[in-house]
Scaffold this motif. Structure first.
Motif, PDB file in Angstrom:
ATOM      1  N   ARG A  53       0.831  -1.201   0.000  1.00 49.51           N
ATOM      2  CA  ARG A  53       0.000   0.000   0.000  1.00 49.51           C
ATOM      3  C   ARG A  53       0.866   1.253   0.000  1.00 49.51           C
ATOM      4  N   SER A  77      -3.959  10.836   0.082  1.00 49.97           N
ATOM      5  CA  SER A  77      -4.451   9.735  -0.740  1.00 49.97           C
ATOM      6  C   SER A  77      -3.822   8.438  -0.267  1.00 49.97           C
ATOM      7  N   THR A  78      -4.558   7.335  -0.417  1.00 55.07           N
ATOM      8  CA  THR A  78      -3.974   6.040  -0.111  1.00 55.07           C
ATOM      9  C   THR A  78      -4.540   5.016  -1.079  1.00 55.07           C
ATOM     10  N   PHE A  79      -3.708   4.110  -1.525  1.00 61.72           N
ATOM     11  CA  PHE A  79      -4.170   3.124  -2.490  1.00 61.72           C
ATOM     12  C   PHE A  79      -3.315   1.870  -2.422  1.00 61.72           C
ATOM     13  N   GLN A  80      -3.874   0.800  -2.964  1.00 60.12           N
ATOM     14  CA  GLN A  80      -3.159  -0.467  -3.041  1.00 60.12           C
ATOM     15  C   GLN A  80      -2.348  -0.442  -4.329  1.00 60.12           C
ATOM     16  N   SER A  81      -1.034  -0.373  -4.213  1.00 63.63           N
ATOM     17  CA  SER A  81      -0.206  -0.269  -5.409  1.00 63.63           C
ATOM     18  C   SER A  81       0.084  -1.633  -6.021  1.00 63.63           C
ATOM     19  N   TRP A 124       1.856   5.850 -11.210  1.00 59.44           N
ATOM     20  CA  TRP A 124       0.562   6.226 -10.658  1.00 59.44           C
ATOM     21  C   TRP A 124       0.307   7.713 -10.866  1.00 59.44           C
ATOM     22  N   GLU A 167      -7.978  10.981  -6.421  1.00 61.03           N
ATOM     23  CA  GLU A 167      -7.975   9.651  -7.041  1.00 61.03           C
ATOM     24  C   GLU A 167      -6.569   9.253  -7.464  1.00 61.03           C
ATOM     25  N   THR A 169      -4.750   6.608  -9.991  1.00 59.59           N
ATOM     26  CA  THR A 169      -4.990   5.622 -11.047  1.00 59.59           C
ATOM     27  C   THR A 169      -3.657   5.146 -11.616  1.00 59.59           C
TER      28      THR A 169
END
Lengths: 449, 98
Positions: A53, A77-81, A124, A167, A169
């Protein structure tokens, strides 16, 4: 003397600012932070963890009402990379752990970063959305399709403000180019290319092209029995887009010039410090393995980290470093147990401050060290919850090597080797540092007068 | 009687300690065995089934049940990785963002 008070080093007093993460009795492995990186302005701070993450923090605008709360970092922001994968051919697991994050310089409203695990690099895009279109003709407000036969009038959709949404992406996935484990990525100063390095090879990529990469370094021997060293880190020169360096497990650094030839197996410069053969021991090669290499912001120096020291090299002098700093030399008499518990293989990183005058690296017991290159003074500080009162000044720490232990010193045998600070980051222009202590992220700032 | 004082560097003293504990330790520690172990880092499984079982055990959950239109996968023919339901992405957010 001022030795008893504070941690004066060029008049900088470091204070606690923030800590992120939870206090857990047992640390979940996925929460272990594996990389920390400020972007080029210092507005954003990214972390990657073993669970694949990424969390990005943004510095809040400074408020005149609260001048002492200088720009705190809050989650942006946080995301599953990356996800865990399975290599079916070799029956090996591919870890989702984020090895490195590198930011691209900002060229428009969106932010771009590269994140990598052992095998795959991803680009990203992190962008904000604060408006949304309303008044579609073919959809109603819930998004459901309207029956076209029921539509009797046409309208022009308008953009209306909405709550800010950030976001992330994935814009590019650079996969299947590394047989071995990726240890480094580095964005080129041309902003069009970047490199990824694994144990034996370095590849050059164009950001726009994901199905091809150009191999620029290959040190794999024809016969693997003859393998004597691996690539441990690599970085592009900050200004010369044709120049890069890579370090090895044998404590050497090679500088390569991509103009010289397509495959940079022949180095332009070779940096190695001569060793006294009578000092050689079983541990010599292991502790000389370079775990990190970083160009100075000026591009005139490189800094390397091996197990016990940090060294600064002048690009114009290959035969020895110009400066050597002892990080924790007292560990030399503990090498046997450090080998047995694998700590001797820990990979510490090192960073420059914005003006290249101070360098920082981590150690054990949640200690981290700073060395002032001008005054030659150094300080040991600790990232701990006990020193986490807002704006509390950090007290210098000292390790007692033998003999009488003073009251606030800690003896070598009491050091906690499970608390290792491998990853740190320094704001590009200000005295703000981010220190990763296992699953917690500490942010320290210099004292505001 | 005086013992002869021999000054040994701390590093060499540690080396002697290690060799006393592991007499068969190789002559070239930085040599190919050691490096090759580094290149092969990563847990090896017998096959993908072994891997999925290990993952399921770690999560302490049952294996993901097949979606309705994939109930015919097993028992009918040998499944391929594409036939099996994809592992759901982790929905656990990082505690740093909490």
């Amino acid at each position: 003397s001022l030795a008893g008070f504070g941690n004066l080093m060029q008049d900088v007093l470091w204070c606690f600012s923030q800590v992120k993460g939870t206090i857990d009795i047992g640390v979940t492995e996925a929460d272990i932070i594996s990389t920390v990186e400020f972007n080029h302005t210092g507005e954003l701070l990214a972390t990657g963890d073993k669970g694949g993450r990424v969390v990005i923090f943004q510095r809040e605008q400074e408020s005149k009402n609260q001048p002492h709360r200088r720009g705190e970092y809050n989650v942006y922001s946080t995301f599953q990379s990356h996800e865990p994968e399975f290599d079916y051919l070799k029956s090996l697991e591919i870890e989702e752990k984020i090895n490195k994050i590198r930011w691209l310089p900002q060229q428009n409203a969106a932010y771009f970063l590269l994140s990598t695990n052992d095998k795959t690099v991803k680009l990203w895009k992190v962008s904000e959305r604060d408006k949304r279109p309303e008044g579609y003709n073919l959809k109603d407000e819930d998004g459901r399709l309207r029956d076209p036969s029921m539509i009797t009038t046409l309208r022009v959709p308008v953009l209306r403000p909405m709550d800010l949404m950030v976001e992330a992406t994935p814009r590019r996935v650079f996969a299947n180019a590394h047989t071995y484990h990726i240890n480094s990525i580095s964005v080129n100063s041309d902003y069009e290319t970047y490199m990824s390095a694994d144990d034996l090879r370095i590849n050059l990529w164009n950001f726009e092209i994901t199905n091809q990469s150009f191999n620029i370094v290959d040190i794999k021997p024809a016969n693997m029995e003859e393998l004597t060293e691996v690539i441990t880190a690599a970085e592009f020169h900050p200004h010369h887009c044709n120049t890069f360096v890579y370090s090895s497990s044998k404590g050497t650094i090679r500088l390569c010039d991509m103009r010289a030839s397509a495959l940079c197996d022949r180095h332009a410069k070779f940096f190695e410090e001569p060793e006294d053969p009578s000092n050689r021991s079983f541990f010599s090669e292991i502790i000389s393995s370079i775990s990190d290499v970083k160009f100075s912001h000026s591009g005139r120096y490189i800094m390397t980290r091996d197990y016990l020291t940090v060294k600064v090299w002048d690009l114009n002098m290959e035969n020895r470093p110009i400066e050597t700093y002892q990080v924790h030399d007292y560990l030399r008499s503990k090498l046997c147990s450090l080998y047995e518990n694998d700590c001797i293989f820990d990979k510490f990183e090192c960073v420059w401050n914005g003006s290249d005058s101070v360098i920082m690296t981590g150690s054990y017991n949640n200690f981290f060290r700073m060395f002032d290159r001008n005054t030659k003074r150094d300080v040991t500080l600790e990232a701990s919850r006990e020193n986490s009162k807002p704006r509390a000044i950090l007290k210098p720490r000292k390790v007692c090597v033998g003999g009488k232990r003073r009251k606030d010193e800690i003896s070598v045998d009491s050091l906690d080797f499970s608390k290792k600070i491998l990853h740190t980051a320094w704001h590009p222009s200000e005295n703000i540092i981010a220190v990763a202590a296992t699953n917690n992220l500490y942010i320290f700032q210099d004292k505001v007068n | 009687q005086e013992m002869e004082d021999k000054v040994i560097s701390p590093e060499k003293a540690e080396e002697a300690k290690l060799k006393a504990r592991y007499p068969h330790l190789g002559q070239k520690p930085g040599g190919s065995d050691f490096l090759r172990k580094r290149l092969q880092k990563g847990q090896k499984y017998f096959d993908s089934g072994d891997y999925n079982m290990a993952k399921a055990k770690m999560k302490n959950k049952q294996l993901p049940t097949a979606t309705p239109d994939k109930t015919e996968v097993t028992g009918d023919h040998i499944p391929t990785p594409q036939d099996l339901p994809q592992r759901k992405p982790s929905l656990v957010a990082s505690k740093l963002a909490g």
